[in-house]
Design an enzyme around this catalytic site. Structure first.
Site, PDB file in Angstrom:
ATOM      1  N   GLY A  14       0.834  -1.204   0.000  1.00 21.66           N
ATOM      2  CA  GLY A  14       0.000   0.000   0.000  1.00 21.66           C
ATOM      3  C   GLY A  14       0.868   1.252   0.000  1.00 21.66           C
ATOM      4  O   GLY A  14       1.910   1.280   0.647  1.00 21.66           O
ATOM      5  N   ARG A  76      -0.639  -6.812  -4.744  1.00 24.48           N
ATOM      6  CA  ARG A  76      -1.314  -8.005  -5.259  1.00 24.48           C
ATOM      7  C   ARG A  76      -0.371  -9.010  -5.927  1.00 24.48           C
ATOM      8  O   ARG A  76      -0.742 -10.151  -6.127  1.00 24.48           O
ATOM      9  CB  ARG A  76      -2.383  -7.596  -6.279  1.00 24.48           C
ATOM     10  CG  ARG A  76      -3.495  -6.762  -5.682  1.00 24.48           C
ATOM     11  CD  ARG A  76      -4.547  -7.633  -4.999  1.00 24.48           C
ATOM     12  NE  ARG A  76      -5.509  -6.828  -4.278  1.00 24.48           N
ATOM     13  CZ  ARG A  76      -5.443  -6.591  -2.966  1.00 24.48           C
ATOM     14  NH1 ARG A  76      -4.481  -7.076  -2.241  1.00 24.48           N
ATOM     15  NH2 ARG A  76      -6.364  -5.850  -2.367  1.00 24.48           N
ATOM     16  N   ASP A 113       6.024  -5.397   5.467  1.00 27.77           N
ATOM     17  CA  ASP A 113       6.516  -6.764   5.685  1.00 27.77           C
ATOM     18  C   ASP A 113       6.264  -7.686   4.493  1.00 27.77           C
ATOM     19  O   ASP A 113       7.081  -8.563   4.194  1.00 27.77           O
ATOM     20  CB  ASP A 113       5.953  -7.357   6.981  1.00 27.77           C
ATOM     21  CG  ASP A 113       4.444  -7.388   7.019  1.00 27.77           C
ATOM     22  OD1 ASP A 113       3.800  -6.829   6.094  1.00 27.77           O
ATOM     23  OD2 ASP A 113       3.889  -7.975   7.963  1.00 27.77           O
ATOM     24  N   THR A 135       5.207   1.872   5.974  1.00 27.21           N
ATOM     25  CA  THR A 135       3.782   1.567   6.138  1.00 27.21           C
ATOM     26  C   THR A 135       3.147   2.518   7.140  1.00 27.21           C
ATOM     27  O   THR A 135       3.784   2.886   8.135  1.00 27.21           O
ATOM     28  CB  THR A 135       3.505   0.123   6.623  1.00 27.21           C
ATOM     29  OG1 THR A 135       2.118   0.030   6.984  1.00 27.21           O
ATOM     30  CG2 THR A 135       4.317  -0.283   7.818  1.00 27.21           C
ATOM     31  N   ASP A 137       0.952   1.587   9.012  1.00 29.46           N
ATOM     32  CA  ASP A 137       0.558   0.761  10.160  1.00 29.46           C
ATOM     33  C   ASP A 137       1.627   0.725  11.268  1.00 29.46           C
ATOM     34  O   ASP A 137       1.332   0.361  12.396  1.00 29.46           O
ATOM     35  CB  ASP A 137       0.274  -0.675   9.709  1.00 29.46           C
ATOM     36  CG  ASP A 137      -0.757  -0.745   8.603  1.00 29.46           C
ATOM     37  OD1 ASP A 137      -1.650   0.121   8.580  1.00 29.46           O
ATOM     38  OD2 ASP A 137      -0.667  -1.655   7.755  1.00 29.46           O
ATOM     39  N   ASP A 139       4.024  -1.378  11.660  1.00 28.01           N
ATOM     40  CA  ASP A 139       4.086  -2.726  12.218  1.00 28.01           C
ATOM     41  C   ASP A 139       5.309  -3.530  11.765  1.00 28.01           C
ATOM     42  O   ASP A 139       5.327  -4.751  11.900  1.00 28.01           O
ATOM     43  CB  ASP A 139       2.795  -3.502  11.865  1.00 28.01           C
ATOM     44  CG  ASP A 139       2.603  -3.668  10.367  1.00 28.01           C
ATOM     45  OD1 ASP A 139       3.380  -3.085   9.590  1.00 28.01           O
ATOM     46  OD2 ASP A 139       1.664  -4.391   9.974  1.00 28.01           O
ATOM     47  N   ARG A 181      -4.353  -2.460   9.997  1.00 26.91           N
ATOM     48  CA  ARG A 181      -4.286  -3.904   9.741  1.00 26.91           C
ATOM     49  C   ARG A 181      -4.428  -4.670  11.046  1.00 26.91           C
ATOM     50  O   ARG A 181      -5.402  -4.471  11.740  1.00 26.91           O
ATOM     51  CB  ARG A 181      -2.980  -4.231   9.013  1.00 26.91           C
ATOM     52  CG  ARG A 181      -3.170  -5.177   7.859  1.00 26.91           C
ATOM     53  CD  ARG A 181      -2.001  -5.234   6.942  1.00 26.91           C
ATOM     54  NE  ARG A 181      -0.709  -5.233   7.565  1.00 26.91           N
ATOM     55  CZ  ARG A 181       0.307  -5.991   7.192  1.00 26.91           C
ATOM     56  NH1 ARG A 181       0.152  -6.836   6.207  1.00 26.91           N
ATOM     57  NH2 ARG A 181       1.471  -5.906   7.780  1.00 26.91           N
TER      58      ARG A 181
HETATM   59  O1  F6P Z   1      -1.063  -1.609   5.189  1.00 30.84           O
HETATM   60  C1  F6P Z   1      -1.645  -0.377   4.897  1.00 30.84           C
HETATM   61  C2  F6P Z   1      -3.130  -0.499   4.836  1.00 30.84           C
HETATM   62  O2  F6P Z   1      -3.679   0.775   4.555  1.00 30.84           O
HETATM   63  C3  F6P Z   1      -3.776  -1.098   6.062  1.00 30.84           C
HETATM   64  O3  F6P Z   1      -3.895  -0.190   7.116  1.00 30.84           O
HETATM   65  C4  F6P Z   1      -5.090  -1.575   5.502  1.00 30.84           C
HETATM   66  O4  F6P Z   1      -5.583  -2.668   6.247  1.00 30.84           O
HETATM   67  C5  F6P Z   1      -4.720  -2.022   4.116  1.00 30.84           C
HETATM   68  O5  F6P Z   1      -3.511  -1.367   3.779  1.00 30.84           O
HETATM   69  C6  F6P Z   1      -5.764  -1.700   3.074  1.00 30.84           C
HETATM   70  O6  F6P Z   1      -5.342  -2.259   1.867  1.00 30.84           O
HETATM   71  P1  F6P Z   1      -6.051  -1.940   0.477  1.00 30.84           P
HETATM   72  O7  F6P Z   1      -5.504  -0.626   0.000  1.00 30.84           O
HETATM   73  O8  F6P Z   1      -5.630  -3.068  -0.387  1.00 30.84           O
HETATM   74  O9  F6P Z   1      -7.517  -1.869   0.714  1.00 30.84           O
END
Ligand code: F6P
Length: 354
Positions: A14, A76, A113, A135, A137, A139, A181
Site C-alpha cells: 500500500g 497483489r 513486511d 507503512t 501501520d 508494524d 491492519r
Molecule cells: O497496510 C496499509 C493499509 O492501509 C492497512 O492499514 C489496511 O488494512 C490495508 O492497507 C488496506 O489495503 P487496500 O488498500 O488493499 O484496501
C-alpha cells in the site's frame, strides 16, 4: 568517484506519504557517487515485466511534499506465486533474469513486511537487496518507526478533532474506525492525541458491554458525548456482536458498524459511525515523515556503497542503523498491552473495553 553502479528502486504494498521523499533522497545520494537510479514500475510486478525508467534529477524534482509514489505500487503481485488463469506459477526466475539483463547492481525495496518478505527471498537467490521500511501501520519489526505512520496519525487525529464539536453539539457517541491492519498503533496514537474516550485495538480484545459501560460512565459524569476509536483489526472477546458471515468489502466495515449499533441499542444514546479508510494513506507527508523518508533513502544508498546487502535501514532511538532483513520480517511489531503507551492511555481514563 567510486565505481559505476546502477541501482533499481521499487515501492511495494500500500502506498503511504513519504515514499517520494525516499525515492528523491536515494536518487540525489546516488548522484553524489555518480551512479544511476532506475525506477521499477508497480513493485515487483515491474521487475517481472522488465518495466523500468531512469530516475534523472529532473524526474525527482518537486516530489518531496507529494503523497503516493511516482513509481506506482501493488500489493497483489508476488513473483513467487503469480496467479495465471487457474493455476499459480513461480515467476521469480524471470525477475532475476530481467534484473541481470538490465545490468542492475542493487535493488532498493521500499515496502512493508509483505514486500520485504519477497525481497528477502530474492536476496536468498542472490539479488543484492537493501530494504526501506514503509507503512502507515507502523508494524515492521526491527525499526522503531516506519515512515508514513506520522502522517496517517495526523490525519486520524485531525478527523477525531473534527468529530468532537459535532459529537458534543448533538450529545452523540461518535464511533470512528482507523486503519492499522492487525495492530493498533494508529488508533492508539490518534486516540490519545485526539482525546478519545474508548480505544479498541487488536492487542487488547474487548467486551462490547464494557465499552458501553465506559460510555455510560462518561454520560453519568456529565460529559454527554463520547468518542470511540476502533482499530480496523480490533477483536471482540466474545460473540455478543453479530459478525457471523459478514466480511469486509469495498465500503463497509462490519465490525465498526456492529459496534456502533450495539452501543446505540444498549445505551440508548444516538450513535454515528464513520470509517476514515484510505484518507489515512493520503496527503502531503508531515515534516517528520519527510525527514525520516529522506534519512532512509540516503542511508539505503550508503548501504549499497558499502556492499551491505540483505539489510534494512531502521530507526533505533534517534539513530539510523541497518538490521538483517530477516529480523524485519520475522514478526509483526504489535502494541505492547503492558507498555507505557497503553498505561498512559489508561491513566488518562481511556477505556479499552477489557
Ligand atoms: O497496510 C496499509 C493499509 O492501509 C492497512 O492499514 C489496511 O488494512 C490495508 O492497507 C488496506 O489495503 P487496500 O488498500 O488493499 O484496501
Amino acid at each position: 568517484m567510486s565505481e559505476q553502479r546502477r541501482i533499481a528502486i521499487l515501492t511495494g504494498g500500500g502506498d503511504c506519504p513519504g515514499l517520494n521523499a525516499v525515492i528523491r533522497a536515494a536518487v540525489k545520494t546516488a548522484r553524489g557517487y555518480g551512479w544511476e537510479v532506475y525506477g521499477i514500475r508497480n513493485g515487483f510486478d515491474g521487475l517481472r515485466r522488465a518495466d523500468s525508467f531512469r530516475l534523472s534529477r529532473e524526474r525527482v524534482r518537486g516530489i518531496l511534499h507529494t503523497g503516493g509514489t511516482i513509481l506506482g505500487s501493488t500489493n497483489r503481485i508476488d513473483p513467487f506465486a503469480v496467479q495465471v488463469d487457474d493455476h499459480v506459477e513461480d515467476q521469480s526466475d524471470q525477475v532475476i533474469e530481467n534484473f541481470q539483463n538490465e545490468g542492475f547492481d542493487a535493488l532498493v525495496t521500499i515496502g512493508g513486511d509483505g514486500t520485504q518478505a519477497i525481497a528477502y527471498k530474492f536476496w536468498q537467490r542472490g539479488i543484492p537487496v537493501v530494504a526501506v521500511p514503509k507503512t502507515i501501520d507502523n508494524d515492521v519489526s526491527a525499526t522503531d518507526v516506519t515512515f508514513g505512520f506520522d502522517t496517517a496519525v495526523e490525519t486520524a487525529r485531525d478527523a477525531i478533532d473534527k468529530l468532537h464539536p459535532t459529537a458534543e453539539s448533538h450529545q452523540r457517541v461518535m464511533v470512528v474506525e482507523l486503519m492499522g491492519r492487525t495492530v493498533g498503533w494508529i488508533a492508539l496514537h490518534a486516540g490519545i492525541a485526539g482525546g478519545a474516550d474508548v480505544i479498541l485495538i487488536p492487542e487488547i480484545p474487548f467486551d462490547i458491554d464494557r465499552v458501553c459501560a465506559a460510555v455510560e460512565r462518561r454520560y453519568a459524569g456529565g460529559r454527554r458525548f463520547a468518542i470511540v476509536v476502533v482499530a480496523e483489526g480490533a477483536v471482540p472477546i466474545n460473540d455478543k456482536l453479530n459478525l457471523a458471515g459478514l466480511t469486509r468489502d469495498i465500503m463497509q466495515s462490519p465490525l465498526t458498524n456492529q459496534v456502533a449499533h450495539y452501543i446505540q441499542a444498549k445505551t440508548g444514546h444516538v450513535v454515528r459511525g464513520m470509517v476514515l479508510g484510505h484518507l489515512q494513506r493520503g496527503g502531503s507527508p508531515t515534516t517528520y515523515d519527510r525527514v525520516l523518508g529522506s534519512r532512509y533513502g540516503a542511508a539505503a544508498v550508503r548501504l549499497v556503497r558499502d556492499h551491505k546487502y540483505g539489510r534494512m535501514v531502521a530507526l533505533r532511538g534517534t539513530e539510523i542503523v541497518s538490521v538483517p532483513l530477516e529480523d524485519a520480517i520475522a514478526q509483526v511489531r504489535a502494541v505492547d498491552p503492558a507498555g507505557d503507551l497503553v498505561q498512559t492511555a489508561r491513566d488518562l481514563g481511556i477505556a479499552f473495553g477489557d
